[in-house]
Design a protein around this motif. Sequence first.
Motif, PDB file in Angstrom:
ATOM      1  N   ILE A 156       0.848  -1.191   0.000  1.00 16.66           N
ATOM      2  CA  ILE A 156       0.000   0.000   0.000  1.00 16.66           C
ATOM      3  C   ILE A 156       0.885   1.244   0.000  1.00 16.66           C
ATOM      4  CG2 ILE A 156      -1.887   1.203   1.171  1.00 16.66           C
ATOM      5  CD1 ILE A 156      -1.083  -2.243   2.341  1.00 16.66           C
ATOM      6  N   THR A 157       0.694   2.113  -0.990  1.00 15.66           N
ATOM      7  CA  THR A 157       1.454   3.353  -1.103  1.00 15.66           C
ATOM      8  C   THR A 157       0.507   4.530  -0.894  1.00 15.66           C
ATOM      9  OG1 THR A 157       3.002   2.336  -2.640  1.00 15.66           O
ATOM     10  CG2 THR A 157       2.934   4.750  -2.610  1.00 15.66           C
ATOM     11  N   ASN A 158       0.808   5.340   0.109  1.00 17.30           N
ATOM     12  CA  ASN A 158      -0.012   6.497   0.443  1.00 17.30           C
ATOM     13  C   ASN A 158       0.646   7.757  -0.116  1.00 17.30           C
ATOM     14  OD1 ASN A 158      -1.514   8.528   1.585  1.00 17.30           O
ATOM     15  ND2 ASN A 158      -1.091   7.982   3.710  1.00 17.30           N
ATOM     16  N   THR A 159       0.068   8.316  -1.181  1.00 17.95           N
ATOM     17  CA  THR A 159       0.603   9.546  -1.774  1.00 17.95           C
ATOM     18  C   THR A 159      -0.079  10.797  -1.219  1.00 17.95           C
ATOM     19  OG1 THR A 159      -0.931   9.497  -3.651  1.00 17.95           O
ATOM     20  CG2 THR A 159       1.171   8.323  -3.915  1.00 17.95           C
ATOM     21  N   ASP A 160      -1.010  10.620  -0.290  1.00 15.32           N
ATOM     22  CA  ASP A 160      -1.698  11.762   0.320  1.00 15.32           C
ATOM     23  C   ASP A 160      -0.805  12.461   1.343  1.00 15.32           C
ATOM     24  OD1 ASP A 160      -4.036  11.452  -1.088  1.00 15.32           O
ATOM     25  OD2 ASP A 160      -5.186  10.604   0.566  1.00 15.32           O
ATOM     26  N   PRO A 161      -1.104  13.719   1.643  1.00  7.02           N
ATOM     27  CA  PRO A 161      -0.349  14.433   2.675  1.00  7.02           C
ATOM     28  C   PRO A 161      -0.860  14.120   4.091  1.00  7.02           C
ATOM     29  CG  PRO A 161      -1.908  15.912   1.642  1.00  7.02           C
ATOM     30  CD  PRO A 161      -2.006  14.599   0.898  1.00  7.02           C
ATOM     31  N   ILE A 162      -1.810  13.183   4.213  1.00  6.13           N
ATOM     32  CA  ILE A 162      -2.342  12.786   5.524  1.00  6.13           C
ATOM     33  C   ILE A 162      -2.200  11.272   5.692  1.00  6.13           C
ATOM     34  CG2 ILE A 162      -3.973  14.723   5.661  1.00  6.13           C
ATOM     35  CD1 ILE A 162      -6.213  12.770   4.825  1.00  6.13           C
ATOM     36  N   ASP A 163      -2.217  10.833   6.950  1.00  7.59           N
ATOM     37  CA  ASP A 163      -2.094   9.413   7.261  1.00  7.59           C
ATOM     38  C   ASP A 163      -3.383   8.662   6.929  1.00  7.59           C
ATOM     39  OD1 ASP A 163       0.353  10.157   8.256  1.00  7.59           O
ATOM     40  OD2 ASP A 163      -0.206   9.933  10.367  1.00  7.59           O
ATOM     41  N   HIS A 164      -3.221   7.370   6.691  1.00  2.00           N
ATOM     42  CA  HIS A 164      -4.352   6.472   6.459  1.00  2.00           C
ATOM     43  C   HIS A 164      -4.022   5.131   7.091  1.00  2.00           C
ATOM     44  CE1 HIS A 164      -6.546   9.131   3.784  1.00  2.00           C
ATOM     45  NE2 HIS A 164      -5.432   9.328   3.066  1.00  2.00           N
ATOM     46  N   GLU A 165      -4.945   4.203   6.985  1.00  2.00           N
ATOM     47  CA  GLU A 165      -4.696   2.834   7.389  1.00  2.00           C
ATOM     48  C   GLU A 165      -5.347   1.895   6.394  1.00  2.00           C
ATOM     49  OE1 GLU A 165      -6.215   2.626  11.403  1.00  2.00           O
ATOM     50  OE2 GLU A 165      -8.286   2.551  10.726  1.00  2.00           O
ATOM     51  N   PHE A 166      -4.937   0.652   6.444  1.00  2.00           N
ATOM     52  CA  PHE A 166      -5.435  -0.378   5.533  1.00  2.00           C
ATOM     53  C   PHE A 166      -5.814  -1.565   6.407  1.00  2.00           C
ATOM     54  CE2 PHE A 166      -4.768  -3.960   2.571  1.00  2.00           C
ATOM     55  CZ  PHE A 166      -5.496  -3.531   1.478  1.00  2.00           C
ATOM     56  N   ILE A 167      -7.121  -1.765   6.548  1.00  2.24           N
ATOM     57  CA  ILE A 167      -7.653  -2.825   7.402  1.00  2.24           C
ATOM     58  C   ILE A 167      -8.444  -3.784   6.525  1.00  2.24           C
ATOM     59  CG2 ILE A 167      -9.080  -3.373   9.415  1.00  2.24           C
ATOM     60  CD1 ILE A 167      -6.663  -1.539  10.061  1.00  2.24           C
ATOM     61  N   VAL A 168      -8.049  -5.069   6.522  1.00  3.15           N
ATOM     62  CA  VAL A 168      -8.700  -6.097   5.704  1.00  3.15           C
ATOM     63  C   VAL A 168      -9.509  -7.012   6.606  1.00  3.15           C
ATOM     64  CG1 VAL A 168      -8.302  -8.083   4.199  1.00  3.15           C
ATOM     65  CG2 VAL A 168      -6.840  -6.065   3.999  1.00  3.15           C
ATOM     66  N   GLY A 169     -10.748  -7.283   6.209  1.00  2.00           N
ATOM     67  CA  GLY A 169     -11.553  -8.235   6.972  1.00  2.00           C
ATOM     68  C   GLY A 169     -13.001  -8.226   6.561  1.00  2.00           C
ATOM     69  N   ASN A 170     -13.767  -9.039   7.244  1.00  2.00           N
ATOM     70  CA  ASN A 170     -15.198  -9.120   6.949  1.00  2.00           C
ATOM     71  C   ASN A 170     -15.918  -7.890   7.518  1.00  2.00           C
ATOM     72  OD1 ASN A 170     -15.519  -9.603   9.717  1.00  2.00           O
ATOM     73  ND2 ASN A 170     -15.680 -11.811   9.440  1.00  2.00           N
ATOM     74  N   GLU A 171     -17.201  -7.820   7.281  1.00  2.00           N
ATOM     75  CA  GLU A 171     -17.976  -6.648   7.704  1.00  2.00           C
ATOM     76  C   GLU A 171     -17.977  -6.485   9.229  1.00  2.00           C
ATOM     77  OE1 GLU A 171     -19.598  -3.132   7.150  1.00  2.00           O
ATOM     78  OE2 GLU A 171     -19.043  -4.405   5.471  1.00  2.00           O
ATOM     79  N   ALA A 172     -18.002  -7.602   9.971  1.00  2.13           N
ATOM     80  CA  ALA A 172     -17.993  -7.530  11.439  1.00  2.13           C
ATOM     81  C   ALA A 172     -16.695  -6.879  11.933  1.00  2.13           C
ATOM     82  CB  ALA A 172     -18.172  -8.921  12.035  1.00  2.13           C
ATOM     83  N   LEU A 173     -15.574  -7.252  11.340  1.00  3.03           N
ATOM     84  CA  LEU A 173     -14.296  -6.643  11.723  1.00  3.03           C
ATOM     85  C   LEU A 173     -14.297  -5.155  11.390  1.00  3.03           C
ATOM     86  CD1 LEU A 173     -11.158  -7.279  12.557  1.00  3.03           C
ATOM     87  CD2 LEU A 173     -10.869  -6.708  10.155  1.00  3.03           C
ATOM     88  N   GLN A 174     -14.829  -4.806  10.223  1.00  6.81           N
ATOM     89  CA  GLN A 174     -14.856  -3.390   9.826  1.00  6.81           C
ATOM     90  C   GLN A 174     -15.706  -2.572  10.804  1.00  6.81           C
ATOM     91  OE1 GLN A 174     -12.719  -2.429   7.672  1.00  6.81           O
ATOM     92  NE2 GLN A 174     -12.251  -4.389   6.734  1.00  6.81           N
ATOM     93  N   GLN A 175     -16.831  -3.117  11.226  1.00  6.34           N
ATOM     94  CA  GLN A 175     -17.681  -2.393  12.181  1.00  6.34           C
ATOM     95  C   GLN A 175     -16.995  -2.253  13.538  1.00  6.34           C
ATOM     96  OE1 GLN A 175     -20.298  -0.633  11.268  1.00  6.34           O
ATOM     97  NE2 GLN A 175     -19.863  -1.406   9.218  1.00  6.34           N
ATOM     98  N   ALA A 176     -16.286  -3.297  13.970  1.00  3.78           N
ATOM     99  CA  ALA A 176     -15.545  -3.224  15.231  1.00  3.78           C
ATOM    100  C   ALA A 176     -14.444  -2.172  15.147  1.00  3.78           C
ATOM    101  CB  ALA A 176     -14.959  -4.589  15.573  1.00  3.78           C
ATOM    102  N   GLU A 177     -13.750  -2.119  14.017  1.00  2.00           N
ATOM    103  CA  GLU A 177     -12.698  -1.106  13.830  1.00  2.00           C
ATOM    104  C   GLU A 177     -13.299   0.294  13.807  1.00  2.00           C
ATOM    105  OE1 GLU A 177      -9.321  -1.058  13.642  1.00  2.00           O
ATOM    106  OE2 GLU A 177      -9.284  -3.182  14.147  1.00  2.00           O
ATOM    107  N   GLU A 178     -14.427   0.435  13.173  1.00  2.00           N
ATOM    108  CA  GLU A 178     -15.067   1.750  13.085  1.00  2.00           C
ATOM    109  C   GLU A 178     -15.495   2.242  14.470  1.00  2.00           C
ATOM    110  OE1 GLU A 178     -16.354   5.195  10.991  1.00  2.00           O
ATOM    111  OE2 GLU A 178     -14.869   3.646  10.604  1.00  2.00           O
ATOM    112  N   ALA A 179     -15.923   1.332  15.315  1.00  2.00           N
ATOM    113  CA  ALA A 179     -16.371   1.697  16.665  1.00  2.00           C
ATOM    114  C   ALA A 179     -15.209   1.773  17.651  1.00  2.00           C
ATOM    115  CB  ALA A 179     -17.384   0.677  17.168  1.00  2.00           C
ATOM    116  N   GLY A 180     -14.051   1.218  17.290  1.00  2.00           N
ATOM    117  CA  GLY A 180     -12.911   1.138  18.201  1.00  2.00           C
ATOM    118  C   GLY A 180     -12.111   2.418  18.287  1.00  2.00           C
TER     119      GLY A 180
END
Length: 141
Positions: free
Chosen positions: A61-85
């Motif tokens: 993953i190459t981030n060319t933006d001037p701000i930080d990001h993250e890359f989280i892979v998983g099913n919808e349940a994991l994505q919802q947990a990450e969003e709430a975490g």
Amino acid sequence: MRLRHGAGIGLVVVLASLGAAAHAGVIGPQPVPTVAIAIHYSRFSPSAVTVKEGSTVRFVITNTDPIDHEFIVGNEALQQAEEAGTDTVHDGSVPGEVSVPAGTTRSTTVSFPSNPITWVFACHLPGHYAYGMRGLIAITS
């Protein structure tokens, strides 16, 4: 070398199999497929990828933006947990979860399940997921 009666047949089959495998180039570690993901304007490109069920894939993953990001892979349940975490930094110790600071490249290796489904990759820094910073991974047979 002395073989019991009938043992030679098994040995021949094993040796023949090894010879065929060596000839086919399948002995030894196999390369892990790599998928390049670019982050630009708070979007992933490509926004969808397809992988084989039961496979292991390395994402670079190459981030060319001037701000930080993250890359989280998983099913919808994991994505919802990450969003709430509250995790804001992912050091890569968990496969499929990596922070990608501005102007950097990071990688993570993910093993996919042995059933055809759809997973998601996303950024869960504040407001990014709601903005639509996510993509789909089709896991196919």
